[in-house]
Design a protein around this motif. Structure first.
Motif, PDB file in Angstrom:
ATOM      1  N   CYS A 111       0.821  -1.213   0.000  1.00 46.64           N
ATOM      2  CA  CYS A 111       0.000   0.000   0.000  1.00 46.64           C
ATOM      3  C   CYS A 111       0.854   1.261   0.000  1.00 46.64           C
ATOM      4  CB  CYS A 111      -0.946  -0.015   1.199  1.00 46.64           C
ATOM      5  SG  CYS A 111      -2.283  -1.230   1.057  1.00 46.64           S
ATOM      6  N   HIS A 112       1.927   1.284   0.775  1.00 54.20           N
ATOM      7  CA  HIS A 112       2.832   2.438   0.780  1.00 54.20           C
ATOM      8  C   HIS A 112       3.395   2.678  -0.616  1.00 54.20           C
ATOM      9  CE1 HIS A 112       3.050   3.720   4.945  1.00 54.20           C
ATOM     10  NE2 HIS A 112       3.218   2.467   5.353  1.00 54.20           N
ATOM     11  N   ALA A 113       3.843   1.600  -1.267  1.00 58.17           N
ATOM     12  CA  ALA A 113       4.441   1.730  -2.600  1.00 58.17           C
ATOM     13  C   ALA A 113       3.416   2.223  -3.615  1.00 58.17           C
ATOM     14  CB  ALA A 113       5.037   0.391  -3.028  1.00 58.17           C
ATOM     15  N   GLN A 114       2.202   1.643  -3.571  1.00 59.31           N
ATOM     16  CA  GLN A 114       1.146   2.073  -4.492  1.00 59.31           C
ATOM     17  C   GLN A 114       0.806   3.549  -4.277  1.00 59.31           C
ATOM     18  OE1 GLN A 114      -1.336  -2.140  -5.022  1.00 59.31           O
ATOM     19  NE2 GLN A 114      -2.127  -0.572  -3.681  1.00 59.31           N
ATOM     20  N   SER A 115       0.659   3.945  -3.017  1.00 61.88           N
ATOM     21  CA  SER A 115       0.281   5.325  -2.708  1.00 61.88           C
ATOM     22  C   SER A 115       1.344   6.307  -3.189  1.00 61.88           C
ATOM     23  CB  SER A 115       0.068   5.495  -1.205  1.00 61.88           C
ATOM     24  OG  SER A 115      -0.999   4.704  -0.747  1.00 61.88           O
ATOM     25  N   ALA A 116       2.610   5.984  -2.954  1.00 60.03           N
ATOM     26  CA  ALA A 116       3.684   6.885  -3.366  1.00 60.03           C
ATOM     27  C   ALA A 116       3.696   7.063  -4.884  1.00 60.03           C
ATOM     28  CB  ALA A 116       5.029   6.345  -2.884  1.00 60.03           C
ATOM     29  N   ALA A 145      -5.113   3.325  -0.177  1.00 64.02           N
ATOM     30  CA  ALA A 145      -4.573   2.230  -0.993  1.00 64.02           C
ATOM     31  C   ALA A 145      -5.211   0.924  -0.560  1.00 64.02           C
ATOM     32  CB  ALA A 145      -3.052   2.145  -0.854  1.00 64.02           C
ATOM     33  N   ALA A 146      -5.455   0.067  -1.537  1.00 60.53           N
ATOM     34  CA  ALA A 146      -6.066  -1.238  -1.286  1.00 60.53           C
ATOM     35  C   ALA A 146      -5.129  -2.345  -1.731  1.00 60.53           C
ATOM     36  CB  ALA A 146      -7.404  -1.358  -2.015  1.00 60.53           C
ATOM     37  N   ILE A 154      -9.363   9.036  -3.480  1.00 58.33           N
ATOM     38  CA  ILE A 154      -8.634   8.298  -4.513  1.00 58.33           C
ATOM     39  C   ILE A 154      -8.080   7.038  -3.855  1.00 58.33           C
ATOM     40  CG2 ILE A 154      -6.721   8.315  -6.146  1.00 58.33           C
ATOM     41  CD1 ILE A 154      -8.970  10.205  -6.878  1.00 58.33           C
ATOM     42  N   VAL A 155      -8.258   5.897  -4.504  1.00 56.99           N
ATOM     43  CA  VAL A 155      -7.758   4.622  -3.968  1.00 56.99           C
ATOM     44  C   VAL A 155      -6.757   4.028  -4.958  1.00 56.99           C
ATOM     45  CG1 VAL A 155      -8.336   2.343  -3.097  1.00 56.99           C
ATOM     46  CG2 VAL A 155      -9.959   4.233  -2.812  1.00 56.99           C
ATOM     47  N   ALA A 156      -5.528   3.855  -4.512  1.00 55.97           N
ATOM     48  CA  ALA A 156      -4.506   3.184  -5.325  1.00 55.97           C
ATOM     49  C   ALA A 156      -4.732   1.681  -5.241  1.00 55.97           C
ATOM     50  CB  ALA A 156      -3.117   3.546  -4.809  1.00 55.97           C
ATOM     51  N   THR A 157      -4.863   1.041  -6.386  1.00 56.25           N
ATOM     52  CA  THR A 157      -5.136  -0.388  -6.412  1.00 56.25           C
ATOM     53  C   THR A 157      -4.538  -0.980  -7.686  1.00 56.25           C
ATOM     54  OG1 THR A 157      -6.908  -2.043  -6.241  1.00 56.25           O
ATOM     55  CG2 THR A 157      -7.420  -0.041  -7.468  1.00 56.25           C
ATOM     56  N   ASN A 158      -5.022  -2.153  -8.089  1.00 57.43           N
ATOM     57  CA  ASN A 158      -4.458  -2.799  -9.274  1.00 57.43           C
ATOM     58  C   ASN A 158      -5.501  -2.909 -10.382  1.00 57.43           C
ATOM     59  OD1 ASN A 158      -5.875  -5.526  -9.082  1.00 57.43           O
ATOM     60  ND2 ASN A 158      -4.842  -5.479  -7.097  1.00 57.43           N
ATOM     61  N   ARG A 193       4.696  -4.904  -9.027  1.00 59.12           N
ATOM     62  CA  ARG A 193       5.972  -5.459  -8.574  1.00 59.12           C
ATOM     63  C   ARG A 193       7.117  -4.488  -8.867  1.00 59.12           C
ATOM     64  NH1 ARG A 193       7.195 -11.367 -10.572  1.00 59.12           N
ATOM     65  NH2 ARG A 193       5.177 -11.643  -9.578  1.00 59.12           N
ATOM     66  N   THR A 194       7.102  -3.857 -10.029  1.00 57.77           N
ATOM     67  CA  THR A 194       8.122  -2.857 -10.360  1.00 57.77           C
ATOM     68  C   THR A 194       8.032  -1.669  -9.415  1.00 57.77           C
ATOM     69  OG1 THR A 194       8.117  -3.510 -12.682  1.00 57.77           O
ATOM     70  CG2 THR A 194       8.964  -1.310 -12.168  1.00 57.77           C
ATOM     71  N   ILE A 195       6.806  -1.278  -9.083  1.00 56.06           N
ATOM     72  CA  ILE A 195       6.602  -0.149  -8.164  1.00 56.06           C
ATOM     73  C   ILE A 195       7.158  -0.480  -6.785  1.00 56.06           C
ATOM     74  CG2 ILE A 195       4.793   1.130  -6.946  1.00 56.06           C
ATOM     75  CD1 ILE A 195       3.166   0.946  -9.602  1.00 56.06           C
ATOM     76  N   ILE A 196       6.934  -1.717  -6.317  1.00 50.50           N
ATOM     77  CA  ILE A 196       7.481  -2.135  -5.016  1.00 50.50           C
ATOM     78  C   ILE A 196       9.003  -2.148  -5.065  1.00 50.50           C
ATOM     79  CG2 ILE A 196       7.611  -4.032  -3.365  1.00 50.50           C
ATOM     80  CD1 ILE A 196       4.736  -4.769  -4.230  1.00 50.50           C
TER      81      ILE A 196
END
Length: 637
Positions: A384-389, A407-408, A538-542, A569-572
């Motif tokens: 969630c931290h990675a998605q949000s950033a 983030a979800a 806003i919700v960061a998700t996939n 995975r690249t974002i993480i």
């Protein structure tokens, strides 16, 4: 070597034995090796299944080997080929190389074949030595099934010879029809929008079976990438095995998708099922687990009547490649890996190992998903931290930049049907590419949705359906509904809330609204204050969740404000590189409501035993091991 089957032994003059062998849901698991933990495992891998295939072939004069889809995606090797090595038309994908070695007769597509896009899939199957069929994967939907235009042929006719009890050889034409869940157009919308369409499986089969008969098919085998669900047909249903089995004209039904085994005791309460014979509604059927865990076998005793072949008797079984030791609960292999398969993928295996062992950073604390279904989970919070950033950076300067960002994420590795080893478990210390893959094992891409508070409530209520309803004051009640996959248990980071499993579920495990008055989510807050149901977020998700939210839930009308082709995975990976060494402190997110004099049961990995005492707010007491290798915990306040 096993003795010939009882069906084969029954064959007399005019009667012949046909054996159908099945693999399904291989998910690119060729070797008995877990790239995420960098160690050999005993209960998976087509290389082991290959030894069962050889033995089963030796017991019968005429065999067909068929694959039922979901072969391309699902392992680190599969992702390495798709994202790092690449695949051009004519290149040999390692799973196809292994399948070519084994001499498959035909295969169909599963839903996960589309995860890497159509060009990649077509390049992979284009190098196969056997035909692929899929009757309801459409490039243009016509007014009728016969007018549909398809990506692949709907069926193939295989001409073979069978031998009767006296040794007489006779020709037979076997039709093999392919089907998959029509939900592919939703699940992989980003890849398939305006390119691929679908049609109901039962409608498709009912229309094409007579056509196959007219084309000379003596026996019809349906390769249906679908599981055993409701008995009544519903248009575009995902798990349509029973309605398919009820169709006239199907001689053998090959199933998959749900990662279960048929015949097995799991289905002993399912109406219309005969476990001894291995039939559904009288139709011979088989489902061979997943990751090569089993070889599905259907033996058909055929006889000619009025100049046509018919099934006089049948028997189905699913042979395992490994069994659990009753004393240690460890998997004990029953067969060795087949050397030709090992040789076929050796280069890809070594390249995958080198890639997965590449260092990417460091964590000061261990990261695991053992308790992700019952408590805040550090592994999900990293995602969630990675998605949000990422989303925050991409939305800078847009009209969405000032809205609250949530983030979800869901626990992809949380035991369940995949077994007690299927958890994220990363020790403190160096992080590798395999650590990133362990945190996020699907090839999903990043999306961001614009939602209101009341839509977040519905999202969380659907997640809360993961739990059985419990009764306060009773002890040791099973908590998790095994029909609810963990990858649908989204937590929304940035909110705090409580889930009360004593209340009825609002949604079923397959996302249907079943009780409009029910509410399990309570004390839902944002920034410490009760959630405003009209507030915008806003919700960061996939991309998978973005595509399925509205399809699953009519109360949610999603608006995607960001859709990027970057994998999570690249974002993480980038997040770890920028923020290492990781020292993430779990933040309060959600909790399970407990009650006095009440306890729940929860199955987890034996590796979780030393960690159970560290879970704040819950008391976990080991109750012993289960037959399938889990440790059962008692949960109380």
């Amino acid at each position: 070597m096993r003795t010939p089957s009882s069906i084969a032994a029954k064959a007399t003059a005019g009667q012949s034995h046909l054996r159908i062998l099945q693999t399904t849901d291989l998910h690119a698991q060729v070797l008995p090796f877990d790239y995420y933990t960098d160690r050999q495992v005993e209960g998976t891998g087509l290389a082991r299944t290959a030894s069962l295939i050889a033995a089963a072939r030796a017991e019968a004069q005429t065999c067909l080997l068929l694959d039922n889809g979901d072969f391309l995606q699902g392992s680190a090797m599969g992702d390495y080929i798709a994202y790092d090595r690449g695949l051009n038309m004519g290149d040999l994908h390692p799973i196809i190389a292994a399948m070519n070695t084994l001499g498959y007769d035909a295969a169909t597509l599963g839903n996960h074949e589309f995860n890497y896009g159509i060009p990649f899939m077509m390049a992979a199957i284009g190098a196969s030595n056997f035909p692929f069929v899929s009757a309801n994967t459409l490039t243009k939907r016509g007014a009728t099934v016969q007018e549909d235009e398809r990506l692949l042929p709907p069926y193939v006719l295989l001409d073979r010879m069978v031998q009767d009890g006296t040794g007489k050889q006779s020709p037979i034409r076997i039709g093999v029809l392919g089907l998959l869940p029509p939900q592919i157009v939703t699940w992989d919308e980003a890849h398939l929008r305006d390119r691929i369409f679908s049609r109901d499986m039962v409608e498709t089969a009912a229309a094409l079976i007579p056509e196959m008969r007219q084309a000379g098919a003596d026996i019809i085998v349906v390769l249906a990438h679908t599981g055993i669900g409701e008995a009544a047909h519903d248009i575009d249903m995902e798990n349509a095995a029973i309605p398919l089995a009820q169709l006239p004209g199907i001689d053998a039904l090959i199933l998959g998708h749900t990662h279960l085994v048929f015949p097995s005791p799991y289905f002993e309460q399912t109406a219309g099922v005969d476990l001894a014979a291995g039939t559904i509604a009288g139709t011979p059927a088989v489902m061979a687990g997943f990751w090569g865990s089993h070889l599905g076998i259907i033996d058909l005793l055929l006889e000619q009547q009025d100049g046509r072949w018919r099934v006089a008797a049948s028997r189905s079984e699913a042979r395992p490649i490994a069994l659990r030791d009753p004393e240690t609960a460890a998997r004990r292999p029953l067969v060795k890996s087949a050397q030709p398969v090992l040789r076929a993928v050796q280069g890809a295996h070594l390249a995958t190992l080198n890639y997965m062992r590449s260092p990417v950073g460091e964590t000061l604390k261990p990261i695991h998903s053992y308790f992700a279904m019952i408590h805040d989970c550090q592994s999900l919070q990293i995602v969630c931290h990675a998605q949000s950033a990422f989303v925050a950076e991409r939305l800078k300067g847009t009209v969405w930049a000032d809205l609250p960002l949530l983030a979800a994420a869901a626990p992809f590795k949380a035991g369940g049907r995949a077994g007690p080893d299927h958890f994220t478990d990363i020790p403190a210390g160096p992080l590798y590419q395999r650590s990133v893959a362990d945190l996020y094992c699907f090839p999903n891409t990043i999306c961001a949705l614009h939602l209101r508070g009341h839509e977040l409530v519905e999202w969380l209520e659907r997640s809360a359906s993961a739990f059985h309803r419990i009764t306060p004051g009773q002890s040791d009640q099973p908590l998790l509904d095994e029909a609810f996959p963990s990858y649908n248990f989204d937590v929304i980071f940035g909110l705090t809330y409580e889930i009360d499993p004593s209340q009825p579920a609002r949604y079923s495990a397959d996302h249907r609204l079943i009780d409009s008055a029910a509410r399990r989510v309570h004390n839902l807050c944002y920034n410490g204050k009760p959630l405003d149901l009209d507030a915008e977020f806003i919700v960061a998700t996939n991309n998978y969740r973005s595509s399925t939210q509205s399809a699953f839930n009519s109360f949610i009308k999603t608006e995607a404000v960001l859709q990027a082709s970057v994998t999570i995975r690249t974002i993480i990976y980038n997040y770890i590189c920028r923020n290492g060494p990781l020292n993430l402190v779990p933040q309060p997110n959600w909790r399970l409501r407990t009650f006095p004099d009440t306890s729940y049961c929860f199955d987890c990995s034996p590796r979780a035993l030393p960690l159970a005492a560290q879970l704040p707010g819950l008391t976990l007491e080991p109750m012993g091991s289960t037959p399938d290798g889990f440790v059962r915990f008692r949960i109380s306040a």
